[in-house]
Design a protein around this motif. Structure first.
Motif, PDB file in Angstrom:
ATOM      1  N   THR A 109       0.818  -1.215   0.000  1.00  0.00           N
ATOM      2  CA  THR A 109       0.000   0.000   0.000  1.00  0.00           C
ATOM      3  C   THR A 109       0.850   1.264   0.000  1.00  0.00           C
ATOM      4  O   THR A 109       0.641   2.173  -0.814  1.00  0.00           O
ATOM      5  CB  THR A 109      -0.946   0.003   1.214  1.00  0.00           C
ATOM      6  N   ALA A 110       1.799   1.357   0.927  1.00  0.00           N
ATOM      7  CA  ALA A 110       2.614   2.575   1.007  1.00  0.00           C
ATOM      8  C   ALA A 110       3.455   2.790  -0.254  1.00  0.00           C
ATOM      9  O   ALA A 110       3.488   3.916  -0.782  1.00  0.00           O
ATOM     10  CB  ALA A 110       3.493   2.531   2.258  1.00  0.00           C
ATOM     11  N   PRO A 111       4.140   1.757  -0.792  1.00  0.00           N
ATOM     12  CA  PRO A 111       4.868   1.981  -2.056  1.00  0.00           C
ATOM     13  C   PRO A 111       3.957   2.414  -3.203  1.00  0.00           C
ATOM     14  O   PRO A 111       4.330   3.266  -4.009  1.00  0.00           O
ATOM     15  CB  PRO A 111       5.505   0.608  -2.338  1.00  0.00           C
ATOM     16  N   MET A 112       2.756   1.835  -3.269  1.00  0.00           N
ATOM     17  CA  MET A 112       1.820   2.247  -4.331  1.00  0.00           C
ATOM     18  C   MET A 112       1.421   3.708  -4.178  1.00  0.00           C
ATOM     19  O   MET A 112       1.337   4.454  -5.155  1.00  0.00           O
ATOM     20  CB  MET A 112       0.567   1.372  -4.292  1.00  0.00           C
ATOM     21  N   ALA A 113       1.168   4.107  -2.944  1.00  0.00           N
ATOM     22  CA  ALA A 113       0.774   5.495  -2.715  1.00  0.00           C
ATOM     23  C   ALA A 113       1.877   6.451  -3.139  1.00  0.00           C
ATOM     24  O   ALA A 113       1.606   7.538  -3.662  1.00  0.00           O
ATOM     25  CB  ALA A 113       0.423   5.704  -1.242  1.00  0.00           C
ATOM     26  N   GLY A 139      -4.964   8.754  -4.157  1.00  0.00           N
ATOM     27  CA  GLY A 139      -6.298   8.735  -4.749  1.00  0.00           C
ATOM     28  C   GLY A 139      -6.421   7.744  -5.885  1.00  0.00           C
ATOM     29  O   GLY A 139      -7.388   6.975  -5.962  1.00  0.00           O
ATOM     30  N   ARG A 140      -5.450   7.732  -6.789  1.00  0.00           N
ATOM     31  CA  ARG A 140      -5.508   6.809  -7.915  1.00  0.00           C
ATOM     32  C   ARG A 140      -5.423   5.350  -7.447  1.00  0.00           C
ATOM     33  O   ARG A 140      -6.109   4.483  -7.988  1.00  0.00           O
ATOM     34  CB  ARG A 140      -4.368   7.108  -8.889  1.00  0.00           C
ATOM     35  N   SER A 141      -4.593   5.091  -6.453  1.00  0.00           N
ATOM     36  CA  SER A 141      -4.475   3.724  -5.931  1.00  0.00           C
ATOM     37  C   SER A 141      -5.775   3.281  -5.259  1.00  0.00           C
ATOM     38  O   SER A 141      -6.176   2.114  -5.352  1.00  0.00           O
ATOM     39  CB  SER A 141      -3.313   3.646  -4.941  1.00  0.00           C
ATOM     40  N   PHE A 142      -6.445   4.217  -4.591  1.00  0.00           N
ATOM     41  CA  PHE A 142      -7.737   3.940  -3.965  1.00  0.00           C
ATOM     42  C   PHE A 142      -8.767   3.506  -5.013  1.00  0.00           C
ATOM     43  O   PHE A 142      -9.451   2.483  -4.865  1.00  0.00           O
ATOM     44  CB  PHE A 142      -8.199   5.194  -3.222  1.00  0.00           C
ATOM     45  N   THR A 202     -10.806  15.575  -3.134  1.00  0.00           N
ATOM     46  CA  THR A 202      -9.851  15.487  -2.031  1.00  0.00           C
ATOM     47  C   THR A 202      -8.465  15.901  -2.492  1.00  0.00           C
ATOM     48  O   THR A 202      -8.152  15.895  -3.683  1.00  0.00           O
ATOM     49  CB  THR A 202      -9.769  14.048  -1.489  1.00  0.00           C
ATOM     50  N   ASP A 203      -7.645  16.248  -1.529  1.00  0.00           N
ATOM     51  CA  ASP A 203      -6.230  16.513  -1.787  1.00  0.00           C
ATOM     52  C   ASP A 203      -5.446  15.251  -1.461  1.00  0.00           C
ATOM     53  O   ASP A 203      -5.636  14.654  -0.395  1.00  0.00           O
ATOM     54  CB  ASP A 203      -5.730  17.672  -0.912  1.00  0.00           C
ATOM     55  N   ASP A 204      -4.563  14.857  -2.363  1.00  0.00           N
ATOM     56  CA  ASP A 204      -3.754  13.672  -2.125  1.00  0.00           C
ATOM     57  C   ASP A 204      -2.798  13.933  -0.965  1.00  0.00           C
ATOM     58  O   ASP A 204      -2.007  14.887  -1.016  1.00  0.00           O
ATOM     59  CB  ASP A 204      -2.947  13.321  -3.381  1.00  0.00           C
ATOM     60  N   PRO A 205      -2.865  13.112   0.124  1.00  0.00           N
ATOM     61  CA  PRO A 205      -1.933  13.329   1.236  1.00  0.00           C
ATOM     62  C   PRO A 205      -0.510  12.984   0.827  1.00  0.00           C
ATOM     63  O   PRO A 205      -0.283  12.171  -0.067  1.00  0.00           O
ATOM     64  CB  PRO A 205      -2.448  12.368   2.319  1.00  0.00           C
ATOM     65  N   GLU A 206       0.427  13.596   1.505  1.00  0.00           N
ATOM     66  CA  GLU A 206       1.845  13.316   1.247  1.00  0.00           C
ATOM     67  C   GLU A 206       2.180  11.938   1.790  1.00  0.00           C
ATOM     68  O   GLU A 206       2.088  11.700   2.997  1.00  0.00           O
ATOM     69  CB  GLU A 206       2.713  14.362   1.956  1.00  0.00           C
ATOM     70  N   PRO A 207       2.538  10.969   0.927  1.00  0.00           N
ATOM     71  CA  PRO A 207       2.881   9.641   1.442  1.00  0.00           C
ATOM     72  C   PRO A 207       4.249   9.678   2.103  1.00  0.00           C
ATOM     73  O   PRO A 207       5.063  10.564   1.834  1.00  0.00           O
ATOM     74  CB  PRO A 207       2.917   8.771   0.178  1.00  0.00           C
ATOM     75  N   PRO A 208       4.534   8.721   3.020  1.00  0.00           N
ATOM     76  CA  PRO A 208       5.831   8.709   3.684  1.00  0.00           C
ATOM     77  C   PRO A 208       6.949   8.449   2.683  1.00  0.00           C
ATOM     78  O   PRO A 208       6.790   7.687   1.747  1.00  0.00           O
ATOM     79  CB  PRO A 208       5.702   7.548   4.682  1.00  0.00           C
ATOM     80  N   LEU A 215       3.996   9.445   9.621  1.00  0.00           N
ATOM     81  CA  LEU A 215       4.090   7.988   9.717  1.00  0.00           C
ATOM     82  C   LEU A 215       2.731   7.315   9.860  1.00  0.00           C
ATOM     83  O   LEU A 215       2.669   6.113  10.084  1.00  0.00           O
ATOM     84  CB  LEU A 215       4.991   7.594  10.901  1.00  0.00           C
ATOM     85  N   TRP A 216       1.653   8.075   9.732  1.00  0.00           N
ATOM     86  CA  TRP A 216       0.330   7.463   9.902  1.00  0.00           C
ATOM     87  C   TRP A 216       0.078   6.351   8.879  1.00  0.00           C
ATOM     88  O   TRP A 216      -0.390   5.268   9.225  1.00  0.00           O
ATOM     89  CB  TRP A 216      -0.764   8.520   9.787  1.00  0.00           C
ATOM     90  N   THR A 217       0.382   6.621   7.614  1.00  0.00           N
ATOM     91  CA  THR A 217       0.140   5.598   6.588  1.00  0.00           C
ATOM     92  C   THR A 217       0.975   4.355   6.857  1.00  0.00           C
ATOM     93  O   THR A 217       0.487   3.224   6.791  1.00  0.00           O
ATOM     94  CB  THR A 217       0.448   6.149   5.188  1.00  0.00           C
ATOM     95  N   SER A 218       2.265   4.541   7.202  1.00  0.00           N
ATOM     96  CA  SER A 218       3.122   3.392   7.486  1.00  0.00           C
ATOM     97  C   SER A 218       2.669   2.657   8.739  1.00  0.00           C
ATOM     98  O   SER A 218       2.683   1.424   8.797  1.00  0.00           O
ATOM     99  CB  SER A 218       4.573   3.858   7.651  1.00  0.00           C
TER     100      SER A 218
END
Length: 399
Positions: A65-69, A75-78, A199-205, A337-340
């Motif tokens: 999930t995190a690498p895809m984001a 958003g696109r991965s969702f 939505t705004d795409d959040p900054e992934p880790p 680090l929330w997504t991770s």
């Protein structure tokens, strides 16, 4: 996002992710399992293994999930996850071959992980800084989408099984049920795509953050969440088959599943204040004990009123465990680090829910009783509450 009302609308629209990935692609299997097992001649272990395949796919999806984001965008991965889920529902409808069904259920799990986890990241990003209670409300509304999917499936699938002629369009009644679920999935995917545009795409880790952060900070929370995965899934896989063994008809089954779904959607309004007062880890422990009681109730009191009480307790509690875990991770880790952190806890959970359906099916085969499998699930849930006791998190801020 300009207003609080806008955030609520977006959270509700994004809840099409859990509606599809959990309400339709995972939990609706329980409604179709008795017909599929009777038509295809499965053991309980084989029946459970199909949801094990779904959970294994979910685990694989969570791991990437995190690498895809980072590479594709949250958003696109969702939306991609929703598309994969819908295609898997349709594939499930088109075959009775066990190996192909395993592949379809696995694919539904992979897509479901992306749709569920990344939707939660989008909702978390839409929350209000400095307003944890309102942000938690958005998450509760988001997770409640799974209950909406269960409610719709509970109304539609038993109705189809009761009225669809066998062999219509060359398909069995259970296959027509999956076709209907795929159609609902396509609608949910469209809503998901429209929601992402708002939505705004959040900054992934960053990759180095994802690799190096201290997982021990959420270790006990994640360990307890593993037991939650082991325990909760058996009820939502086998309870319909158990009820039908007790002589419950399709109309009562439909009513029961609607109760579970409505309770799941409304669970946040019952337990939200508890999560706010106790914090994520402590609330998760309390909820898992309550969930265990609801899981074993149908076995201890095999009567219609007890079945409906059980459905209300389990439906109203299990998604709030997910909300409590999310709140716990958000309180222990910094926003970057929330997504991770959520992915790590979900992988731990995924290990549990991968083993859970097969374990319960095997245990039920060995003892010749689905009720024994439900009791085992209750024991595992209580064990998970105990395992999570050492978890510490900053105290909740006054609301």
């Amino acid at each position: 996002m300009s207003s609080r009302a806008d955030r609520l609308v977006v959270a509700l629209a994004l809840s099409s992710g859990p509606l599809l990935s959990l309400g339709l692609a995972r939990f609706a299997y329980a409604l179709l399992l008795p017909e599929m097992r009777a038509d295809l001649g499965w053991t309980w272990s084989q029946a459970g293994a199909l949801n094990t395949a779904n959970a294994a796919g979910y685990l694989v999806g969570a791991l990437v999930t995190a690498p895809m984001a980072r590479r594709v965008g949250t958003g696109r991965s969702f939306v991609l996850g929703a598309l994969v889920c819908t295609a898997a529902l349709l594939l499930t409808a088109l075959t009775g071959e066990y190996a192909v069904l395993l592949v379809a259920r696995t694919a539904a799990g992979v897509g479901g992980a992306w749709a569920f986890l990344l939707g939660a990241a989008l909702v978390a990003a839409a929350g209000e800084a400095g307003a944890p209670a309102r942000s938690a409300l958005l998450l509760g509304l988001y997770y409640g989408g799974a209950g909406g999917g269960m409610t719709v499936a509970g109304l539609l699938v038993p109705w189809l099984l009761d009225r669809a002629p066998q062999g219509a369009a060359g398909l069995q009644a259970w296959q027509l049920g999956w076709v209907a679920l795929a159609a609902l999935g396509a609608l949910a995917t469209l809503v998901a795509a429209l929601a992402v545009r708002a939505t705004d795409d959040p900054e992934p880790p960053r990759a180095e953050e994802h690799r190096s952060w201290d997982r021990g900070r959420v270790a006990w929370l994640s360990a307890g969440y593993t037991f939650f995965g082991l325990g909760y899934i058996a009820y939502l896989t086998f309870v319909i088959a158990f009820l039908q063994q007790q002589g419950v008809g399709l109309r009562t089954v439909a009513a029961f599943w609607v109760v579970v779904g409505v309770a799941a959607s409304a669970g946040w309004f019952v337990w939200g204040s508890l999560i706010g007062r106790l914090g994520g880890a402590r609330a998760m422990q309390v909820l898992m004990v309550i969930l265990a009681a609801g899981t074993v109730l149908p076995v201890l009191l095999p009567q219609n009123w007890a079945f409906f009480v059980s459905g209300a307790v389990v439906g109203g509690t299990f998604l709030s465990v997910v909300t409590a875990m999310t709140v716990g991770v958000r309180r222990v880790l910094p926003p970057g680090l929330w997504t991770s952190g959520l992915a790590f806890a979900t992988v731990a959970f995924g290990v549990g829910q991968t083993v859970g359906p097969w374990l319960t099916g095997w245990f039920s085969d060995v003892l010749g009783s689905l009720g024994a499998g439900l009791v085992l699930s209750g024991v595992l849930l209580v064990a998970g509450a105990v395992v999570a006791l050492p978890q510490r998190e900053p105290p909740p801020r006054p609301v």
